[in-house]
Every structure is written in structure tokens, then in C-alpha cells.
Design a protein around this motif. Sequence first.
Motif, PDB file in Angstrom:
ATOM      1  N   SER A  17       0.821  -1.298   0.228  1.00 19.96           N
ATOM      2  CA  SER A  17      -0.055   0.053  -0.154  1.00 19.96           C
ATOM      3  C   SER A  17       0.937   1.258   0.057  1.00 19.96           C
ATOM      4  CB  SER A  17      -0.954  -0.030   1.183  1.00 19.96           C
ATOM      5  OG  SER A  17      -1.771  -1.095   1.242  1.00 19.96           O
ATOM      6  N   LEU A  18       0.331   2.400  -0.413  1.00 17.96           N
ATOM      7  CA  LEU A  18       0.871   3.681  -0.544  1.00 17.96           C
ATOM      8  C   LEU A  18      -0.316   4.744  -0.344  1.00 17.96           C
ATOM      9  CD1 LEU A  18       3.579   3.870  -3.348  1.00 17.96           C
ATOM     10  CD2 LEU A  18       4.181   3.754  -0.931  1.00 17.96           C
ATOM     11  N   ARG A  19       0.125   5.691   0.332  1.00 15.14           N
ATOM     12  CA  ARG A  19      -1.005   6.905   0.227  1.00 15.14           C
ATOM     13  C   ARG A  19      -0.315   8.277  -0.373  1.00 15.14           C
ATOM     14  NH1 ARG A  19      -4.011   9.990   5.355  1.00 15.14           N
ATOM     15  NH2 ARG A  19      -1.916  10.983   5.521  1.00 15.14           N
ATOM     16  N   VAL A  79      -5.655  16.770  -0.652  1.00 14.09           N
ATOM     17  CA  VAL A  79      -6.482  15.410  -1.199  1.00 14.09           C
ATOM     18  C   VAL A  79      -5.651  14.198  -1.045  1.00 14.09           C
ATOM     19  CG1 VAL A  79      -7.660  14.542  -3.269  1.00 14.09           C
ATOM     20  CG2 VAL A  79      -7.950  16.620  -2.637  1.00 14.09           C
ATOM     21  N   TYR A  80      -6.154  13.178  -0.593  1.00  9.38           N
ATOM     22  CA  TYR A  80      -5.435  11.758  -0.580  1.00  9.38           C
ATOM     23  C   TYR A  80      -5.835  10.702  -1.353  1.00  9.38           C
ATOM     24  CZ  TYR A  80      -4.330  14.164   3.959  1.00  9.38           C
ATOM     25  OH  TYR A  80      -3.950  15.078   4.996  1.00  9.38           O
ATOM     26  N   LEU A  81      -4.802   9.820  -1.776  1.00 15.90           N
ATOM     27  CA  LEU A  81      -5.236   8.765  -2.769  1.00 15.90           C
ATOM     28  C   LEU A  81      -4.663   7.513  -1.846  1.00 15.90           C
ATOM     29  CD1 LEU A  81      -6.742   7.672  -5.226  1.00 15.90           C
ATOM     30  CD2 LEU A  81      -4.542   7.786  -6.215  1.00 15.90           C
ATOM     31  N   GLN A  82      -5.529   6.894  -1.297  1.00 15.39           N
ATOM     32  CA  GLN A  82      -5.158   5.445  -0.558  1.00 15.39           C
ATOM     33  C   GLN A  82      -4.914   4.382  -1.564  1.00 15.39           C
ATOM     34  OE1 GLN A  82      -3.800   5.290   2.512  1.00 15.39           O
ATOM     35  NE2 GLN A  82      -3.391   2.969   2.117  1.00 15.39           N
ATOM     36  N   MET A  83      -3.872   3.723  -1.735  1.00 17.79           N
ATOM     37  CA  MET A  83      -3.748   2.780  -2.892  1.00 17.79           C
ATOM     38  C   MET A  83      -3.333   1.488  -1.993  1.00 17.79           C
ATOM     39  SD  MET A  83      -1.849   4.750  -5.915  1.00 17.79           S
ATOM     40  CE  MET A  83      -0.213   4.786  -5.108  1.00 17.79           C
TER      41      MET A  83
END
Length: 126
Positions: A17-19, A79-83
Motif C-alpha cells: 500500500s501507499l498513500r 486530497v489523498y489517494l489511498q492505494m
Amino acid sequence: QVQLVESGGGLVQPGGSLRLSCAASGFTLGDYVIGWFRQAPGKEREGVSAISSSDSTTYYADSVKGRFTISRDNAKNTVYLQMNSLKPEDTAVYACAATYGVGRVGLPRTYEYDYWGQGTQVTVSS
């Protein structure tokens, strides 16, 4: 001066995972639609996710649905993108973009985004 700065990219193993973060300055993030895009070498830019300015309606490309989550913190102008469950095919430069969203209906086309960040590299590899 309007500016978008991405951070959080890096090298991660498949399944990891990465954010990503997209920090905005020079404008009120809450009034803007924010989109995340990615571009891999030799491929066209792809819209990954977006979040509206009003009710925070979200959009996801089919390729990331169920694995990525977009969110916004207007107080932090970020803004975040949790991957999650990352795959090698997620490897790309990820960039965020903004376009004024108050009164807008529907998802903006790529060319309608006015401001772009410089991008952050995400590499998924064992």
C-alpha cells in the motif's frame, strides 16, 4: 500562486500500500474538483480517480475500483489517494489536477483541469 504538490510515491512490493497526498496552495481546495491521473512509460495518461467539490462524490477507474480510495481534508487543503493491493501494472507517475467545481455537474474531462502537479513516481515491483 496556485500550486499542487504531490508526495507519498515510492517503491512497494506487489500487494502493498501507499498513500499519495496532493497539497494545494493559492486556492480553496473545497471549491475544486480534484482528479488523480497516472501515466506509465509508453502509455497514455489515464484518469484514476476524482472527487467533487460539493458533496465529495467520488469516481474510480475500473482498473482501481475496490483498491484505491480518494478523500479530501479541506481544512488541510489536501486530497489523498489511498492505494491498496498494488499491482505491477499500477506502476506510473501519478499526478493530481484541479478544476473549479462549484456549480459543476458531472465529471470534468481531462482537458478541463486547469492546474496540475508535477507528479510522483509509484513503482510496484518485487
